[in-house]
Design an enzyme around this catalytic site. Structure first.
Site, PDB file in Angstrom:
ATOM      1  N   ARG A  37     -22.228  57.360 -40.681  1.00 32.94           N
ATOM      2  CA  ARG A  37     -23.041  57.036 -39.617  1.00 32.94           C
ATOM      3  C   ARG A  37     -22.281  55.131 -39.477  1.00 32.94           C
ATOM      4  O   ARG A  37     -22.142  55.185 -38.737  1.00 32.94           O
ATOM      5  CB  ARG A  37     -24.219  56.484 -39.819  1.00 32.94           C
ATOM      6  CG  ARG A  37     -25.663  58.086 -40.276  1.00 32.94           C
ATOM      7  CD  ARG A  37     -25.491  58.702 -38.426  1.00 32.94           C
ATOM      8  NE  ARG A  37     -26.455  58.138 -37.743  1.00 32.94           N
ATOM      9  CZ  ARG A  37     -26.484  58.349 -36.028  1.00 32.94           C
ATOM     10  NH1 ARG A  37     -25.407  58.768 -36.105  1.00 32.94           N
ATOM     11  NH2 ARG A  37     -26.980  57.527 -35.734  1.00 32.94           N
ATOM     12  N   ASN A 105     -45.680  54.698 -38.861  1.00 37.87           N
ATOM     13  CA  ASN A 105     -46.901  54.650 -38.130  1.00 37.87           C
ATOM     14  C   ASN A 105     -47.906  56.106 -39.512  1.00 37.87           C
ATOM     15  O   ASN A 105     -46.999  56.457 -40.157  1.00 37.87           O
ATOM     16  CB  ASN A 105     -46.518  56.445 -37.257  1.00 37.87           C
ATOM     17  CG  ASN A 105     -47.305  56.430 -35.681  1.00 37.87           C
ATOM     18  OD1 ASN A 105     -48.973  55.828 -35.789  1.00 37.87           O
ATOM     19  ND2 ASN A 105     -47.520  56.872 -34.470  1.00 37.87           N
ATOM     20  N   LYS A 184     -55.821  53.529 -35.133  1.00 38.79           N
ATOM     21  CA  LYS A 184     -55.014  54.479 -34.301  1.00 38.79           C
ATOM     22  C   LYS A 184     -54.571  55.575 -35.251  1.00 38.79           C
ATOM     23  O   LYS A 184     -54.374  56.186 -34.209  1.00 38.79           O
ATOM     24  CB  LYS A 184     -53.080  53.384 -34.690  1.00 38.79           C
ATOM     25  CG  LYS A 184     -52.231  53.575 -33.617  1.00 38.79           C
ATOM     26  CD  LYS A 184     -51.211  52.995 -33.350  1.00 38.79           C
ATOM     27  CE  LYS A 184     -49.977  53.608 -32.707  1.00 38.79           C
ATOM     28  NZ  LYS A 184     -48.522  53.425 -32.888  1.00 38.79           N
TER      29      LYS A 184
HETATM   30  P1  NAP Z   1     -36.012  56.908 -35.337  1.00 40.20           P
HETATM   31  O1  NAP Z   1     -35.400  56.424 -34.034  1.00 40.20           O
HETATM   32  O2  NAP Z   1     -36.103  58.473 -35.630  1.00 40.20           O
HETATM   33  O3  NAP Z   1     -35.447  55.839 -35.897  1.00 40.20           O
HETATM   34  C1  NAP Z   1     -34.987  56.057 -37.586  1.00 40.20           C
HETATM   35  C2  NAP Z   1     -33.680  56.172 -37.912  1.00 40.20           C
HETATM   36  O4  NAP Z   1     -34.782  55.740 -39.564  1.00 40.20           O
HETATM   37  C3  NAP Z   1     -32.776  56.465 -37.158  1.00 40.20           C
HETATM   38  O5  NAP Z   1     -32.036  55.656 -36.892  1.00 40.20           O
HETATM   39  C4  NAP Z   1     -32.772  56.818 -39.160  1.00 40.20           C
HETATM   40  O6  NAP Z   1     -31.114  57.175 -39.056  1.00 40.20           O
HETATM   41  C5  NAP Z   1     -33.247  56.053 -39.477  1.00 40.20           C
HETATM   42  N1  NAP Z   1     -33.314  56.384 -41.370  1.00 40.20           N
HETATM   43  C6  NAP Z   1     -33.687  57.641 -41.817  1.00 40.20           C
HETATM   44  N2  NAP Z   1     -33.178  57.623 -43.423  1.00 40.20           N
HETATM   45  C7  NAP Z   1     -32.447  56.672 -43.783  1.00 40.20           C
HETATM   46  C8  NAP Z   1     -32.120  56.074 -44.478  1.00 40.20           C
HETATM   47  N3  NAP Z   1     -32.175  56.712 -45.778  1.00 40.20           N
HETATM   48  N4  NAP Z   1     -31.163  55.029 -44.270  1.00 40.20           N
HETATM   49  C9  NAP Z   1     -31.285  54.144 -43.517  1.00 40.20           C
HETATM   50  N5  NAP Z   1     -31.563  55.267 -42.549  1.00 40.20           N
HETATM   51  C10 NAP Z   1     -32.276  55.565 -42.302  1.00 40.20           C
HETATM   52  O7  NAP Z   1     -37.530  56.476 -35.843  1.00 40.20           O
HETATM   53  P2  NAP Z   1     -38.717  55.354 -34.545  1.00 40.20           P
HETATM   54  O8  NAP Z   1     -39.171  56.054 -33.577  1.00 40.20           O
HETATM   55  O9  NAP Z   1     -38.036  54.225 -34.820  1.00 40.20           O
HETATM   56  O10 NAP Z   1     -39.732  55.627 -35.668  1.00 40.20           O
HETATM   57  C11 NAP Z   1     -39.951  54.480 -36.863  1.00 40.20           C
HETATM   58  C12 NAP Z   1     -41.538  54.162 -37.426  1.00 40.20           C
HETATM   59  O11 NAP Z   1     -42.261  53.570 -36.191  1.00 40.20           O
HETATM   60  C13 NAP Z   1     -41.942  55.488 -37.434  1.00 40.20           C
HETATM   61  O12 NAP Z   1     -43.267  55.427 -37.773  1.00 40.20           O
HETATM   62  C14 NAP Z   1     -42.994  55.626 -35.655  1.00 40.20           C
HETATM   63  O13 NAP Z   1     -44.448  56.510 -36.021  1.00 40.20           O
HETATM   64  C15 NAP Z   1     -43.151  54.417 -35.468  1.00 40.20           C
HETATM   65  N6  NAP Z   1     -43.603  53.442 -34.438  1.00 40.20           N
HETATM   66  C16 NAP Z   1     -42.218  54.363 -33.441  1.00 40.20           C
HETATM   67  C17 NAP Z   1     -42.588  54.106 -32.071  1.00 40.20           C
HETATM   68  C18 NAP Z   1     -41.691  54.559 -30.959  1.00 40.20           C
HETATM   69  O14 NAP Z   1     -42.238  54.372 -29.931  1.00 40.20           O
HETATM   70  N7  NAP Z   1     -40.112  54.448 -31.370  1.00 40.20           N
HETATM   71  C19 NAP Z   1     -44.160  52.780 -31.515  1.00 40.20           C
HETATM   72  C20 NAP Z   1     -44.784  52.934 -32.013  1.00 40.20           C
HETATM   73  C21 NAP Z   1     -44.237  53.287 -33.714  1.00 40.20           C
HETATM   74  P3  NAP Z   1     -30.155  58.136 -38.137  1.00 40.20           P
HETATM   75  O15 NAP Z   1     -30.074  57.536 -37.146  1.00 40.20           O
HETATM   76  O16 NAP Z   1     -29.195  58.142 -39.126  1.00 40.20           O
HETATM   77  O17 NAP Z   1     -30.655  59.752 -37.934  1.00 40.20           O
END
Ligand code: NAP
Length: 305
Positions: A37, A105, A184
């Site tokens: 990555r 979340n 939430k």
């Molecule tokens: P996401 O887009 O799937 O991002 C998660 C990231 O974590 C990915 O880039 C993934 O890497 C990385 N990751 C996983 N394991 C890892 C490790 N061991 N070392 C380094 N990186 C690692 O998720 P998200 O939407 O940002 O959501 C994150 C949290 O915020 C969740 O709990 C979600 O419910 C909450 N949330 C999100 C939003 C939103 O609008 N997106 C809003 C409110 C709350 P890869 O790229 O390599 O897969």
């Protein structure tokens, strides 16, 4: 010079935070999953944030968990099911009095991370901001919102809230962050699983108003029993309002399932059902909802946890 923000996970929220902090001149480093990555990231110009249709790229420095520098401040921006494992990989680099900001979340992952690091300060966050990835290392800022931060053990706000202010990240320090997270979670449990089961937008639940009302009654009972009466207040009217206000939207769980991605069920509906079991509460509709959702995930070949 302020302390470096290490950002674990360059997904939607991680990128949203990293780019805004970097834009404000705050030192930021990304921690990526592995060398593959990292190589992919380093082959490009950096992280891109698309806001109001305009893209800006920021050459944020990235590394893997193998880098040697100690970490004082860590923003954990992984999914709830990855948070504990991802933090464990970095444990040897965390300063004894490190501060972690947990963006996950639902509930459950924050306590798991905090238990792993008894000396660190773990700050829980609840955000209404919305972002999605429309390409590798590229994120669209889809919904402006607010982030509440709080520390269950220490009510004093940290000085680095200044960094968030400088970065234009709308936020507030909350002395009742658990109430916010429970509220939430309850909203999510009343809406998201049904949108998966009925394969509809949020507004489609207007045709299932009785079922939604029954779930809200059970969720309110659960919140009261878990010592969260403030989170239970007027839950049904807020759920109804959210369904109306977001009628055209697909819920995050619907989108996860539609895109064959793992859901955060264990930290949302699963956490609620476990809490009910712990309190020996009989909440038949909520429990049945979990059975139906798990079955739906199984049929689609998705993880059921
Ligand atoms: P996401 O887009 O799937 O991002 C998660 C990231 O974590 C990915 O880039 C993934 O890497 C990385 N990751 C996983 N394991 C890892 C490790 N061991 N070392 C380094 N990186 C690692 O998720 P998200 O939407 O940002 O959501 C994150 C949290 O915020 C969740 O709990 C979600 O419910 C909450 N949330 C999100 C939003 C939103 O609008 N997106 C809003 C409110 C709350 P890869 O790229 O390599 O897969």
């Amino acid at each position: 010079m302020s302390i470096t923000w290490h950002i674990l996970g360059a997904g939607s929220l991680g990128t949203l935070w990293a780019t805004r902090l970097a834009r404000a001149g705050v030192p930021v480093r990304l921690i990526l999953r592995d060398k593959t990555r990292l190589a992919s990231y380093q082959a490009g110009p950096g992280l891109t944030l698309v806001e109001h249709g305009i893209a800006h790229t920021y050459p944020v420095i990235a590394e893997t968990s193998d880098s040697p520098e100690p970490i004082q401040r860590l923003l954990v921006a992984c999914k709830a099911y990855d948070a504990q494992g991802a933090v464990a990989q970095l444990q040897h680099r965390l300063a004894p009095d490190a501060e972690l900001i947990l963006l996950q979340n639902g509930l459950g992952s924050q306590d798991a991370v905090a238990a792993q690091l008894p000396l660190a300060r773990c700050i829980f966050a609840s955000s209404t901001e919305g972002a999605f990835r429309d390409g590798d290392w590229r994120v669209v800022f889809a919904g402006h919102g607010y982030t509440w931060l709080g520390d269950v053990g220490h009510p004093t706000p940290p000085l680095w809230l200044e960094d968030l202010h400088a970065a234009g990240i709308p936020h507030d320090w909350s002395t009742d962050i658990l109430t916010r997270l429970w509220r939430k979670l309850a909203l999510n449990c009343a809406i998201n699983p049904l949108t998966v089961l009925y394969q509809c937008r949020n507004g489609g639940l207007q045709a299932h108003a009785c079922e939604v009302a029954t779930l809200c009654a059970e969720l309110s009972e659960l919140l009261e029993c878990c010592g969260q009466p403030a989170a239970a207040q007027d839950l049904h009217s807020e759920v109804t309002r959210v369904i109306e206000a977001t009628a055209a939207n697909y819920s995050s769980m619907y989108q996860d399932v539609a895109n064959a991605r793992r859901t955060e069920i264990s930290y949302l509906l699963g956490y609620a059902c476990q809490a009910a079991a712990r309190h020996q509460l009989n909440l038949p509709h909520l429990q049945q909802l979990q059975v139906r959702l798990v079955e739906q995930l199984r049929v689609r070949g998705l993880p059921q946890d």
